[in-house]
Enzyme design. Sequence first.
Site, PDB file in Angstrom:
ATOM      1  N   SER A  14       0.853  -1.179   0.000  1.00 49.60           N
ATOM      2  CA  SER A  14       0.000   0.000   0.000  1.00 49.60           C
ATOM      3  C   SER A  14       0.890   1.229   0.000  1.00 49.60           C
ATOM      4  O   SER A  14       2.043   1.175   0.466  1.00 49.60           O
ATOM      5  CB  SER A  14      -0.896   0.010   1.239  1.00 49.60           C
ATOM      6  N   TYR A  22      -2.460  -1.738  10.102  1.00 51.72           N
ATOM      7  CA  TYR A  22      -2.390  -1.817   8.638  1.00 51.72           C
ATOM      8  C   TYR A  22      -1.089  -1.209   8.130  1.00 51.72           C
ATOM      9  O   TYR A  22      -0.367  -1.829   7.340  1.00 51.72           O
ATOM     10  CB  TYR A  22      -3.592  -1.088   8.033  1.00 51.72           C
TER      11      TYR A  22
END
Length: 255
Positions: free
Chosen positions: A154, A168
């Site tokens: 990401s 995350y």
Amino acid sequence: MEPANERTAAALPQPGGRTVWITGAGSGVGRAVALSSSAAGARVVLTGRRAEALAETASLVREDGGTALELPCDTTEADALERAYASLRSEWGPPTDLVLSAGLNAPHRYWRDQSMTEFRAIVDTNLTAAASAVHLALPDLRAAGGGVIVFLSSVSGWQFSPDAGVAYSASKTAVGSLAAHLNAQENRNGVRACAVCPGDIDSDFLSLRPVVPGTTDREQMLSADDVARTVQFVLDSPPEVCINELVVTPTKKQT
């Protein structure tokens, strides 16, 4: 001496010669990668928690004339993942490439409201399960003389993003380290790893945000197909090319 472009073409796996194992294949980027890889001539192996979603992906692949093998399992369960990999080897032989797209986040993602139960689940899904899949496939990739491993990281793993979530962001940052260690240690065996770091993607994953974006915001995001094209570029790169990390973000438009 043959031209360089002919040498490159000869070095690339021929259509039908690749078997791409995709985790998180039931939706979003995983599904889009399954379709793009199949369109490029690969057989695709679909793994994810939801058997019905995998069946939908497999149906789309087959409607386009491709070949898919469904192996549903929770990638965070080591025994289940090992059984899935054993089934893959039994049915089709070992994979030639991996795309590790399974991901998890939670609405409660800040230090003030996160739970350690959710923290562990996110890290297990985004990081540990990806490492486990590589651990299973790596001996076969070495024996075959190489292969490509794509981690769906990401932009939050590439640069600090305070609202992406503690677990995350930490897990996606660590995924980049997995790719770097693979390249440092396994390039000599022909294994190439890439951490693909996309920005915001209009997908079902957005439902895990504290505030779910609306239509206007989604129109400014990447699509799952955009990211799949990026992944396919990495998969299709010739054996002498190792793309260590690739960041892809939506174009900043004037409003």
